[in-house]
Design an enzyme around this catalytic site. Structure first.
Site, PDB file in Angstrom:
ATOM      1  N   ASN A   1      49.139  42.033  43.089  1.00  9.73           N
ATOM      2  CA  ASN A   1      48.078  42.388  42.145  1.00  9.73           C
ATOM      3  C   ASN A   1      46.722  41.768  42.507  1.00  9.73           C
ATOM      4  O   ASN A   1      45.685  42.320  42.154  1.00  9.73           O
ATOM      5  CB  ASN A   1      48.512  41.933  40.743  1.00  9.73           C
ATOM      6  CG  ASN A   1      47.360  41.904  39.752  1.00  9.73           C
ATOM      7  OD1 ASN A   1      46.908  42.942  39.284  1.00  9.73           O
ATOM      8  ND2 ASN A   1      46.848  40.712  39.466  1.00  9.73           N
TER       9      ASN A   1
ATOM     10  N   TYR B   1      35.545  49.391  48.603  1.00 10.50           N
ATOM     11  CA  TYR B   1      36.687  49.003  47.748  1.00 10.50           C
ATOM     12  C   TYR B   1      37.705  50.139  47.711  1.00 10.50           C
ATOM     13  O   TYR B   1      38.915  49.918  47.861  1.00 10.50           O
ATOM     14  CB  TYR B   1      36.160  48.698  46.340  1.00 10.50           C
ATOM     15  CG  TYR B   1      37.217  48.453  45.288  1.00 10.50           C
ATOM     16  CD1 TYR B   1      37.959  47.278  45.265  1.00 10.50           C
ATOM     17  CD2 TYR B   1      37.453  49.405  44.288  1.00 10.50           C
ATOM     18  CE1 TYR B   1      38.917  47.056  44.277  1.00 10.50           C
ATOM     19  CE2 TYR B   1      38.400  49.188  43.303  1.00 10.50           C
ATOM     20  CZ  TYR B   1      39.139  48.012  43.296  1.00 10.50           C
ATOM     21  OH  TYR B   1      40.076  47.793  42.327  1.00 10.50           O
TER      22      TYR B   1
ATOM     23  N   VAL C   1      45.956  33.924  48.566  1.00 10.00           N
ATOM     24  CA  VAL C   1      46.833  34.869  49.282  1.00 10.00           C
ATOM     25  C   VAL C   1      46.287  35.261  50.657  1.00 10.00           C
ATOM     26  O   VAL C   1      47.021  35.783  51.481  1.00 10.00           O
ATOM     27  CB  VAL C   1      47.130  36.157  48.454  1.00 10.00           C
ATOM     28  CG1 VAL C   1      48.032  35.862  47.286  1.00 10.00           C
ATOM     29  CG2 VAL C   1      45.849  36.864  48.038  1.00 10.00           C
TER      30      VAL C   1
ATOM     31  N   LYS D   1      41.861  50.450  48.698  1.00 13.38           N
ATOM     32  CA  LYS D   1      42.911  50.908  47.789  1.00 13.38           C
ATOM     33  C   LYS D   1      43.586  52.179  48.311  1.00 13.38           C
ATOM     34  O   LYS D   1      44.788  52.364  48.104  1.00 13.38           O
ATOM     35  CB  LYS D   1      42.328  51.123  46.388  1.00 13.38           C
ATOM     36  CG  LYS D   1      41.846  49.823  45.729  1.00 13.38           C
ATOM     37  CD  LYS D   1      42.969  48.799  45.558  1.00 13.38           C
ATOM     38  CE  LYS D   1      42.565  47.627  44.692  1.00 13.38           C
ATOM     39  NZ  LYS D   1      43.650  46.679  44.425  1.00 13.38           N
TER      40      LYS D   1
ATOM     41  N   SER E   1      44.231  51.474  42.764  1.00 13.62           N
ATOM     42  CA  SER E   1      43.109  51.826  41.884  1.00 13.62           C
ATOM     43  C   SER E   1      42.805  53.306  42.016  1.00 13.62           C
ATOM     44  O   SER E   1      42.999  53.889  43.092  1.00 13.62           O
ATOM     45  CB  SER E   1      41.853  51.040  42.284  1.00 13.62           C
ATOM     46  OG  SER E   1      40.723  51.535  41.589  1.00 13.62           O
TER      47      SER E   1
HETATM   48  P1  NDP Z   1      40.612  39.847  37.607  1.00 11.70           P
HETATM   49  O1  NDP Z   1      39.361  39.478  38.322  1.00 11.70           O
HETATM   50  O2  NDP Z   1      40.721  39.590  36.156  1.00 11.70           O
HETATM   51  O3  NDP Z   1      41.862  39.192  38.333  1.00 11.70           O
HETATM   52  C1  NDP Z   1      41.963  39.158  39.713  1.00 11.70           C
HETATM   53  C2  NDP Z   1      43.050  38.182  40.059  1.00 11.70           C
HETATM   54  O4  NDP Z   1      43.182  38.144  41.493  1.00 11.70           O
HETATM   55  C3  NDP Z   1      42.728  36.783  39.591  1.00 11.70           C
HETATM   56  O5  NDP Z   1      43.899  36.228  39.007  1.00 11.70           O
HETATM   57  C4  NDP Z   1      42.387  36.051  40.868  1.00 11.70           C
HETATM   58  O6  NDP Z   1      42.833  34.699  40.770  1.00 11.70           O
HETATM   59  C5  NDP Z   1      43.235  36.791  41.876  1.00 11.70           C
HETATM   60  N1  NDP Z   1      42.760  36.627  43.236  1.00 11.70           N
HETATM   61  C6  NDP Z   1      41.649  37.137  43.802  1.00 11.70           C
HETATM   62  N2  NDP Z   1      41.543  36.728  45.066  1.00 11.70           N
HETATM   63  C7  NDP Z   1      42.620  35.935  45.309  1.00 11.70           C
HETATM   64  C8  NDP Z   1      43.072  35.203  46.417  1.00 11.70           C
HETATM   65  N3  NDP Z   1      42.385  35.190  47.571  1.00 11.70           N
HETATM   66  N4  NDP Z   1      44.213  34.495  46.322  1.00 11.70           N
HETATM   67  C9  NDP Z   1      44.919  34.494  45.157  1.00 11.70           C
HETATM   68  N5  NDP Z   1      44.548  35.170  44.068  1.00 11.70           N
HETATM   69  C10 NDP Z   1      43.401  35.879  44.141  1.00 11.70           C
HETATM   70  O7  NDP Z   1      40.816  41.395  37.932  1.00 11.70           O
HETATM   71  P2  NDP Z   1      41.864  42.495  37.438  1.00 11.70           P
HETATM   72  O8  NDP Z   1      42.923  41.904  36.630  1.00 11.70           O
HETATM   73  O9  NDP Z   1      41.065  43.593  36.922  1.00 11.70           O
HETATM   74  O10 NDP Z   1      42.433  42.967  38.862  1.00 11.70           O
HETATM   75  C11 NDP Z   1      43.800  42.952  39.208  1.00 11.70           C
HETATM   76  C12 NDP Z   1      44.068  44.097  40.172  1.00 11.70           C
HETATM   77  O11 NDP Z   1      43.817  45.339  39.509  1.00 11.70           O
HETATM   78  C13 NDP Z   1      43.172  44.095  41.409  1.00 11.70           C
HETATM   79  O12 NDP Z   1      43.935  44.422  42.542  1.00 11.70           O
HETATM   80  C14 NDP Z   1      42.181  45.199  41.116  1.00 11.70           C
HETATM   81  O13 NDP Z   1      41.658  45.773  42.291  1.00 11.70           O
HETATM   82  C15 NDP Z   1      43.031  46.165  40.318  1.00 11.70           C
HETATM   83  N6  NDP Z   1      42.276  47.105  39.497  1.00 11.70           N
HETATM   84  C16 NDP Z   1      41.510  46.662  38.441  1.00 11.70           C
HETATM   85  C17 NDP Z   1      40.794  47.568  37.682  1.00 11.70           C
HETATM   86  C18 NDP Z   1      39.925  47.144  36.542  1.00 11.70           C
HETATM   87  O14 NDP Z   1      39.118  47.950  36.057  1.00 11.70           O
HETATM   88  N7  NDP Z   1      40.031  45.931  36.048  1.00 11.70           N
HETATM   89  C19 NDP Z   1      40.839  49.014  37.965  1.00 11.70           C
HETATM   90  C20 NDP Z   1      41.686  49.357  39.078  1.00 11.70           C
HETATM   91  C21 NDP Z   1      42.373  48.434  39.803  1.00 11.70           C
HETATM   92  P3  NDP Z   1      42.036  33.374  41.239  1.00 11.70           P
HETATM   93  O15 NDP Z   1      40.590  33.612  41.046  1.00 11.70           O
HETATM   94  O16 NDP Z   1      42.639  32.305  40.382  1.00 11.70           O
HETATM   95  O17 NDP Z   1      42.428  33.212  42.664  1.00 11.70           O
END
Ligand code: NDP
Length: 245
Positions: A85, A151, A59, A155, A137
């Site tokens: 997301n 971070y 992205v 957010k 977040s």
């Molecule tokens: P994960 O690390 O499990 O998932 C993150 C996702 O983002 C992956 O699918 C990754 O896919 C994708 N991603 C990261 N960078 C890129 C990129 N440059 N292009 C495309 N895709 C990207 O984390 P979470 O599910 O926990 O996080 C999801 C959201 O929730 C985030 O925005 C995070 O900040 C937010 N959040 C999470 C919390 C938590 O405790 N887990 C708390 C608060 C907010 P891939 O590597 O395949 O590119």
């Protein structure tokens, strides 16, 4: 809440919250567009969805971002919901040598790409009177851990952007909301080098449990649905009560 015939783009759908959300939307009948860089993991999520469109894309890359929209329109002809997301955590406080590098990486992924995806999707969302959900977040609300100050800044900016765009797009019938999770059981913190056991998070939560990805997905389903037709510019905290502390 039926999403049949609705087209829903989920960035960061290859794991964690994005994967769970995509599967839930698919179960409700949506045509889901799974976006991420890790093809193997996208395929694993796709197997749990009904006829999804997979767009392997970074992205933060402008051409990839354009391609996400193009492939969605070429396949389905419209966009009803954009779920921004994709996000990363890089630890580091102001005394750390690599703070600027970490800040730039997070601003690029967590904020700039979200702005860009929104910009690209908006003309199509105006056509469908669709809506946007930005995954923010609780780290953007208060300062609990100095290692994630940068971070939190990304957010907090997402929260402000959500409200501004909600106001701008309201006259077009497009709703824009945010969800702010507390700690959720995904790989994001582990990938950032945090090996705190989940039991320790459970013990800290007023409701006695750390969040699950589905908790966020269920809230996203509601906010994206017609049942939330009067809700825009709102940031929903979903944190098992931890902000009460
Ligand atoms: P994960 O690390 O499990 O998932 C993150 C996702 O983002 C992956 O699918 C990754 O896919 C994708 N991603 C990261 N960078 C890129 C990129 N440059 N292009 C495309 N895709 C990207 O984390 P979470 O599910 O926990 O996080 C999801 C959201 O929730 C985030 O925005 C995070 O900040 C937010 N959040 C999470 C919390 C938590 O405790 N887990 C708390 C608060 C907010 P891939 O590597 O395949 O590119």
């Amino acid at each position: 809440m039926s999403f049949s015939d609705k087209v829903v783009i989920i960035t960061g759908a290859s794991s964690g919250i994005g994967a769970a959300t995509a599967i839930l939307f698919s179960k409700e009948g949506a045509n889901v567009v799974l976006v991420g860089r890790n093809e193997t993991r996208l395929d694993e999520v796709a197997q749990q969805c009904k006829d999804p469109l997979i767009v392997k894309a970074d992205v933060t890359d402008s051409e990839d971002a354009n391609r996400i929209i193009e492939e969605t329109i070429n396949t389905y002809g419209k966009i009803d919901v954009l779920i921004n997301n994709a996000g990363i955590v890089r630890y580091g406080g102001i005394l750390d040598e690599n703070i600027l590098e970490a800040f730039d990486a997070m601003m690029n992924t967590n904020l700039r790409s979200l702005v860009n995806m929104t910009r690209l999707a908006v003309p199509y969302l105006i056509d469908t009177k669709g809506n946007i959900i930005n995954i923010s977040s609780i780290a953007g609300k208060n300062v609990r851990d100095p290692r994630i100050v940068a971070y939190g800044v990304t957010k907090a900016a997402v929260d402000n952007f959500t409200k501004g765009v909600a106001l701008e797009l309201a006259k077009h019938g497009v709703r824009v909301n945010a969800i702010s999770p507390g700690p959720v059981k995904t790989e994001i913190l582990v990938n950032a080098g945090d090996d705190t056991p989940w039991e320790a998070f459970d013990a800290f939560m007023p409701l006695g449990k750390v969040g699950e990805p589905d908790d966020i997905g269920h809230l996203a389903l509601f906010l994206a649905s017609d049942k939330a037709n009067s809700i825009t510019g709102v940031d929903y905290i979903c944190d098992n009560g931890v902000m009460l502390k």
